[in-house]
Every structure is written in C-alpha cells, then in structure tokens.
Write an enzyme that holds these catalytic residues in place. Structure first.
Site, PDB file in Angstrom:
ATOM      1  NE  ARG A   1       1.880  -5.019  11.129  1.00  0.00           N
ATOM      2  CZ  ARG A   1       3.003  -4.829  10.423  1.00  0.00           C
ATOM      3  NH1 ARG A   1       4.150  -5.303  10.854  1.00  0.00           N
ATOM      4  NH2 ARG A   1       2.951  -4.159   9.300  1.00  0.00           N
ATOM      5  NE  ARG A  52      -5.170  -0.372   9.638  1.00  0.00           N
ATOM      6  CZ  ARG A  52      -3.927  -0.715   9.341  1.00  0.00           C
ATOM      7  NH1 ARG A  52      -3.494  -1.922   9.534  1.00  0.00           N
ATOM      8  NH2 ARG A  52      -3.096   0.170   8.851  1.00  0.00           N
ATOM      9  CE  LYS A 104      -2.045  -1.202   3.894  1.00  0.00           C
ATOM     10  NZ  LYS A 104      -1.356  -2.466   4.214  1.00  0.00           N
ATOM     11  NE  ARG A 115       5.915  -0.306  10.040  1.00  0.00           N
ATOM     12  CZ  ARG A 115       4.796  -0.421   9.324  1.00  0.00           C
ATOM     13  NH1 ARG A 115       4.705   0.184   8.161  1.00  0.00           N
ATOM     14  NH2 ARG A 115       3.779  -1.122   9.766  1.00  0.00           N
ATOM     15  NE  ARG A 119       7.576  -2.388   6.249  1.00  0.00           N
ATOM     16  CZ  ARG A 119       6.252  -2.459   6.305  1.00  0.00           C
ATOM     17  NH1 ARG A 119       5.531  -1.889   5.374  1.00  0.00           N
ATOM     18  NH2 ARG A 119       5.657  -3.080   7.301  1.00  0.00           N
TER      19      ARG A 119
HETATM   20  P1  AP5 Z   1       4.788  -1.551   1.898  1.00  0.00           P
HETATM   21  O1  AP5 Z   1       4.392  -0.767   0.711  1.00  0.00           O
HETATM   22  O2  AP5 Z   1       5.545  -0.863   2.976  1.00  0.00           O
HETATM   23  O3  AP5 Z   1       3.532  -2.346   2.486  1.00  0.00           O
HETATM   24  P2  AP5 Z   1       2.195  -1.810   3.209  1.00  0.00           P
HETATM   25  O4  AP5 Z   1       1.038  -2.441   2.530  1.00  0.00           O
HETATM   26  O5  AP5 Z   1       2.224  -0.336   3.323  1.00  0.00           O
HETATM   27  O6  AP5 Z   1       2.358  -2.550   4.590  1.00  0.00           O
HETATM   28  P3  AP5 Z   1       2.275  -1.982   6.101  1.00  0.00           P
HETATM   29  O7  AP5 Z   1       3.033  -2.962   6.932  1.00  0.00           O
HETATM   30  O8  AP5 Z   1       2.669  -0.547   6.179  1.00  0.00           O
HETATM   31  O9  AP5 Z   1       0.767  -2.135   6.364  1.00  0.00           O
HETATM   32  P4  AP5 Z   1       0.081  -2.162   7.728  1.00  0.00           P
HETATM   33  O10 AP5 Z   1      -1.319  -2.031   7.337  1.00  0.00           O
HETATM   34  O11 AP5 Z   1       0.398  -3.344   8.565  1.00  0.00           O
HETATM   35  O12 AP5 Z   1       0.804  -0.979   8.529  1.00  0.00           O
HETATM   36  P5  AP5 Z   1       0.342   0.497   8.886  1.00  0.00           P
HETATM   37  O13 AP5 Z   1       1.522   1.348   8.928  1.00  0.00           O
HETATM   38  O14 AP5 Z   1      -0.804   0.901   8.057  1.00  0.00           O
HETATM   39  O15 AP5 Z   1       5.651  -2.805   1.352  1.00  0.00           O
HETATM   40  C1  AP5 Z   1       6.167  -3.788   2.240  1.00  0.00           C
HETATM   41  C2  AP5 Z   1       7.515  -4.300   1.726  1.00  0.00           C
HETATM   42  O16 AP5 Z   1       7.320  -4.968   0.482  1.00  0.00           O
HETATM   43  C3  AP5 Z   1       8.556  -3.216   1.440  1.00  0.00           C
HETATM   44  O17 AP5 Z   1       9.816  -3.718   1.766  1.00  0.00           O
HETATM   45  C4  AP5 Z   1       8.440  -2.970  -0.069  1.00  0.00           C
HETATM   46  O18 AP5 Z   1       9.672  -2.526  -0.628  1.00  0.00           O
HETATM   47  C5  AP5 Z   1       8.063  -4.359  -0.572  1.00  0.00           C
HETATM   48  N1  AP5 Z   1       7.181  -4.366  -1.748  1.00  0.00           N
HETATM   49  C6  AP5 Z   1       6.092  -3.584  -1.982  1.00  0.00           C
HETATM   50  N2  AP5 Z   1       5.485  -3.921  -3.134  1.00  0.00           N
HETATM   51  C7  AP5 Z   1       6.195  -4.955  -3.642  1.00  0.00           C
HETATM   52  C8  AP5 Z   1       6.054  -5.778  -4.826  1.00  0.00           C
HETATM   53  N3  AP5 Z   1       5.040  -5.595  -5.700  1.00  0.00           N
HETATM   54  N4  AP5 Z   1       6.958  -6.768  -5.023  1.00  0.00           N
HETATM   55  C9  AP5 Z   1       7.975  -6.982  -4.148  1.00  0.00           C
HETATM   56  N5  AP5 Z   1       8.157  -6.250  -3.018  1.00  0.00           N
HETATM   57  C10 AP5 Z   1       7.286  -5.254  -2.756  1.00  0.00           C
HETATM   58  O19 AP5 Z   1      -0.222   0.294  10.374  1.00  0.00           O
HETATM   59  C11 AP5 Z   1       0.669  -0.010  11.445  1.00  0.00           C
HETATM   60  C12 AP5 Z   1      -0.116  -0.091  12.746  1.00  0.00           C
HETATM   61  O20 AP5 Z   1      -0.728   1.193  13.023  1.00  0.00           O
HETATM   62  C13 AP5 Z   1      -1.286  -1.093  12.769  1.00  0.00           C
HETATM   63  O21 AP5 Z   1      -0.849  -2.402  13.079  1.00  0.00           O
HETATM   64  C14 AP5 Z   1      -2.185  -0.477  13.867  1.00  0.00           C
HETATM   65  O22 AP5 Z   1      -1.680  -0.766  15.130  1.00  0.00           O
HETATM   66  C15 AP5 Z   1      -2.020   1.017  13.620  1.00  0.00           C
HETATM   67  N6  AP5 Z   1      -3.043   1.531  12.686  1.00  0.00           N
HETATM   68  C16 AP5 Z   1      -2.833   2.039  11.440  1.00  0.00           C
HETATM   69  N7  AP5 Z   1      -4.004   2.389  10.868  1.00  0.00           N
HETATM   70  C17 AP5 Z   1      -4.975   2.078  11.768  1.00  0.00           C
HETATM   71  C18 AP5 Z   1      -6.382   2.172  11.747  1.00  0.00           C
HETATM   72  N8  AP5 Z   1      -7.056   2.625  10.670  1.00  0.00           N
HETATM   73  N9  AP5 Z   1      -7.070   1.769  12.848  1.00  0.00           N
HETATM   74  C19 AP5 Z   1      -6.432   1.315  13.936  1.00  0.00           C
HETATM   75  N10 AP5 Z   1      -5.092   1.160  14.013  1.00  0.00           N
HETATM   76  C20 AP5 Z   1      -4.369   1.561  12.940  1.00  0.00           C
HETATM   77 MG    MG Z   2       2.355   1.021   4.910  1.00  0.00          MG
END
Ligand code: AP5
Ligand code: MG
Length: 210
Positions: A164, A88, A13, A153, A122
């Site tokens: 997660r 989410r 994402k 992270r 990552r």
């Molecule tokens: P990346 O693009 O970083 O993946 P992502 O989908 O953004 O994954 P996240 O881990 O950030 O998602 P998340 O939902 O768990 O975390 P968030 O920060 O939102 O890519 C990942 C890796 O893959 C990278 O190394 C990249 O280079 C590689 N890659 C990407 N595309 C690729 C491809 N096509 N091929 C090969 N490699 C590839 O949330 C974190 C925490 O915050 C949550 O756990 C929760 O505690 C809290 N939180 C956030 N939002 C909310 C909410 N709405 N409600 C409640 N709690 C929340």
């Molecule tokens: Mg992300």
C-alpha cells in the site's frame, strides 16, 4: 465545503474525519469504508474489490469513480463533505473535477516508520468504523465511542501495508503537486498527537470559513 483528506495509509485520515464530521456537521465519504461494506455484504462490487484490497492495490478507476459520482448527491444534507481516500491517483482527480469542485485539500504528512506502527496496531470498530490503536486501548476490546467489537483489518499486515505504501508513493503522492498547482493544498504535520493534528486542521478550516 468539500474537503479532501489526503495522506498515506495510516496517516490518520479516518481518525480526523470522524472528529471533523461531528464538529463541522459534515458528511464522510470513505471509499475504503464503502468497499469494506460491499465485501462484508458480498455484493458484486465487493467481489470485484476484494482481491485488490487484499493485495493492497487500487480497485479499478471506473468502479471507484462510478461509486463516488453516484454517492455524492446523497450527501448533500450536511454543511459539506469530507472525501477520504478518493481521489488517489491523477485519473480519479481529473474525473472528480468533471462533477465536483474541491474547496480544500488537507494533506496529512507522516513519516513511514510511524505509519507502519499505526497500521499494525490499528483496531477498527465493527459497528461505527472508528479507528483505535492498541497503544491506547490498554487491553480493552471494545470501541470507545459505541462499545462495538473491535477487529483488525485484513489489509493491515506488514506485507500488505508495504504494498500500500508503494502504491501511495507511485500513484497518490503526485496529487500533492496536482493540488498545489490548483492553490488548494494545505499540509499538516500528522506525526503529532491526534489532538495536535486537529488543532492544525481547525486553524486552516477557520481561515477558509471566513
Ligand atoms: P486511521 O485514521 O485509520 O488512518 P487512515 O489514514 O484512515 O489509514 P487507512 O489505512 O484507512 O488508509 P488507506 O488509504 O490505506 O485505506 P482505505 O481504507 O482508504 O489511523 C491509523 C491508525 O493510527 C489508527 O490505529 C489510529 O488510532 C492511529 N492514529 C491516527 N492518528 C494518529 C495520531 N495523530 N497519532 C497517533 N496515532 C494515530 O483503503 C483501503 C483499500 O481500499 C485500498 O488499499 C484500495 O485497495 C481500496 N481503495 C480505497 N479507496 C480507493 C480509491 N479511491 N481507488 C482505488 N482503490 C481504493
Ligand atoms: Mg481510513
């Protein structure tokens, strides 16, 4: 245009959002990035969010929804907004419906074995927040976009990632059906290389813009 990027942890994402924001002149609102900013700056929101993020569970809905509701008006100076990681769960989706209309939901679908590899490898830029992967960094310790220092992270351990994934399956996955019923869901194959995923997304956005 208001676009939601939906997908499991590590689906890509943030990676796609970074490219799309520049390509289509969109703003990017990632609730995960907002929480990490608050944790780094030791704000009251950061103190609340820290424990949940470290465990891999969701920050309470009232905290998260209030942040998005307050932030969205600040993002109106671009051609649209990408929501990344919000909503989410169904409660958040219904709350969003009350103050914002989504045009399109892009569901990035990736198999679980790939997700774990992506998360554990990552590395994130301290300055611009861009995601990288050790597989492509070839030993480099700085960001390909801005030369910033890269870090891992805190929630990118195998144990927290599994929690997660469980939270995603129970609480976030039902949003696929929720948005399918609204007729705005588009699923792309996120198992492909980054550029190939972008090609699929481009096709969808082009049709929507016509
Ligand atoms: P990346 O693009 O970083 O993946 P992502 O989908 O953004 O994954 P996240 O881990 O950030 O998602 P998340 O939902 O768990 O975390 P968030 O920060 O939102 O890519 C990942 C890796 O893959 C990278 O190394 C990249 O280079 C590689 N890659 C990407 N595309 C690729 C491809 N096509 N091929 C090969 N490699 C590839 O949330 C974190 C925490 O915050 C949550 O756990 C929760 O505690 C809290 N939180 C956030 N939002 C909310 C909410 N709405 N409600 C409640 N709690 C929340
Ligand atoms: Mg992300």
């Amino acid at each position: 245009m208001i676009i939601l990027l939906l997908g499991a942890p590590g689906a890509g994402k943030g990676t796609q959002a970074k490219i799309l924001t520049e390509k289509y002149d969109l703003a990017h609102l990632s609730t995960g990035d907002v929480f990490r900013y608050h944790i780094k700056n030791e704000t009251e929101i950061g103190k609340v969010a820290k424990g949940y993020i470290e465990k891999g569970t969701l920050v309470p809905d009232e905290v998260t929804c209030a942040i998005v509701k307050e932030s969205l008006p600040l993002y109106q100076n671009r051609k649209g907004i990408i929501l990344d990681g919000f909503p989410r769960n169904i409660v958040q989706a219904k709350a969003l419906d009350a103050f914002c209309k989504l045009d399109c939901v892009l569901n990035i679908a990736v198999s679980e074995d790939l997700l774990l590899e992506r998360i554990c490898g990552r590395r994130v830029c301290k300055d611009c927040g861009a995601s990288h992967h050790i597989k492509y960094l070839q030993g480099k310790a700085t960001c390909q976009y801005c030369n910033g220092v890269l870090y891992q992270r805190q929630d990118d351990s195998v144990e927290t990632a599994k929690e997660r994934f469980a939270v995603y399956s129970q609480q976030t996955k039902p949003l696929i059906q929720f948005y399918k019923e609204k007729g705005i869901l588009h699923t792309v194959d996120g198992n492909k290389e980054q550029d190939a995923v972008l090609v699929e997304i481009d096709k969808i956005l082009k049709v929507l813009a016509e």
